[in-house]
Motif scaffolding. Sequence first.
Motif, PDB file in Angstrom:
ATOM      1  N   LEU A 131       0.321  -0.598  -0.478  1.00 41.11           N
ATOM      2  CA  LEU A 131       0.352  -0.032   0.538  1.00 41.11           C
ATOM      3  C   LEU A 131       0.950   0.782   0.155  1.00 41.11           C
ATOM      4  O   LEU A 131       1.448   1.642   1.199  1.00 41.11           O
ATOM      5  N   VAL A 132       0.300   1.868  -0.861  1.00 42.53           N
ATOM      6  CA  VAL A 132       1.079   3.334  -1.464  1.00 42.53           C
ATOM      7  C   VAL A 132       1.023   4.267  -0.354  1.00 42.53           C
ATOM      8  O   VAL A 132       0.138   4.361   0.284  1.00 42.53           O
ATOM      9  N   PRO A 133       2.096   4.728   0.583  1.00 44.19           N
ATOM     10  CA  PRO A 133       1.402   6.101   1.472  1.00 44.19           C
ATOM     11  C   PRO A 133       0.488   6.938   1.004  1.00 44.19           C
ATOM     12  O   PRO A 133       1.430   7.190  -0.510  1.00 44.19           O
ATOM     13  N   GLY A 134      -0.418   7.730   1.851  1.00 45.88           N
ATOM     14  CA  GLY A 134      -1.462   8.629   0.650  1.00 45.88           C
ATOM     15  C   GLY A 134      -2.609   9.008   1.694  1.00 45.88           C
ATOM     16  O   GLY A 134      -2.533   8.138   2.993  1.00 45.88           O
ATOM     17  N   GLU A 135      -3.354   9.407   1.497  1.00 40.14           N
ATOM     18  CA  GLU A 135      -4.823   9.514   2.251  1.00 40.14           C
ATOM     19  C   GLU A 135      -5.604   8.710   2.128  1.00 40.14           C
ATOM     20  O   GLU A 135      -5.912   8.562   0.411  1.00 40.14           O
ATOM     21  N   TYR A 136      -6.291   8.039   2.524  1.00 40.53           N
ATOM     22  CA  TYR A 136      -7.378   6.789   1.840  1.00 40.53           C
ATOM     23  C   TYR A 136      -8.546   7.345   2.564  1.00 40.53           C
ATOM     24  O   TYR A 136      -8.445   7.892   3.838  1.00 40.53           O
ATOM     25  N   THR A 137      -9.560   6.765   2.404  1.00 42.65           N
ATOM     26  CA  THR A 137     -10.700   6.722   3.027  1.00 42.65           C
ATOM     27  C   THR A 137     -11.478   5.688   3.016  1.00 42.65           C
ATOM     28  O   THR A 137     -11.445   4.710   2.305  1.00 42.65           O
ATOM     29  N   ALA A 138     -12.118   4.951   4.069  1.00 44.30           N
ATOM     30  CA  ALA A 138     -12.915   3.958   4.663  1.00 44.30           C
ATOM     31  C   ALA A 138     -14.208   4.252   4.357  1.00 44.30           C
ATOM     32  O   ALA A 138     -14.907   4.799   4.885  1.00 44.30           O
ATOM     33  N   TYR A 139     -14.884   3.305   3.963  1.00 48.90           N
ATOM     34  CA  TYR A 139     -16.422   3.204   3.719  1.00 48.90           C
ATOM     35  C   TYR A 139     -16.394   1.792   4.905  1.00 48.90           C
ATOM     36  O   TYR A 139     -16.134   0.842   4.780  1.00 48.90           O
TER      37      TYR A 139
END
Length: 195
Positions: free
Chosen positions: A161-169
């Motif tokens: 998984l590439v570092p950065g911003e993610y959103t969980a749904y």
Amino acid sequence: AWQAGDVFCDRVVVRTWDNVPRTLVYKLEAGLITEDLATRLPTFAADGTPLADTFVGAVRLVARDAVGVLPEAPPVPLTLFDADLPLEWHPGETVEAILHWQLGYAVPQDYQVYIHVRPTGSGDIAAQSDGPPVNGWYGTSWWWPGEIVADLHQIAVPDTLVPGEYTAYAGMYDLTTGARFGDEQQVATIEVVAP
């Protein structure tokens, strides 16, 4: 004194503990045991086939401190009332998320829970978790409308998984048809950082 072929109706009173820690569904098992409580007697179906288990039903045991908030009209099918999870993740770790669900009305079936983690602004799934609520111990068909159910899930964060911003749904779906139940709910914004 029983004879082969005799049929009995036996009424048994079961006492439950007054300190049930959490509302869950428990299976009821019936059988016979020797007087010294050391050996269970084998059980058989009417055709003589040995039975692997003797579960005769299920019961919902309610915790004394069970909390429910009744929804205001008009009710929606499903609400993610709250969620507890870390907001910083590292590739390769396993993260725990506790989802607090609430049904707006009783449902006749058990739904599966999914958690999808996507790069913010993208529809691609980068990590996910799927499974029955409360690890199979408390299916949605048993929930009371308005009851708040705490539901723990583990999410394996891929090594790649590439570092950065993610959103969980999160949401629910019918395991047989794949049809969604209620609306998908946004859980949190996650920051994935290098280990």
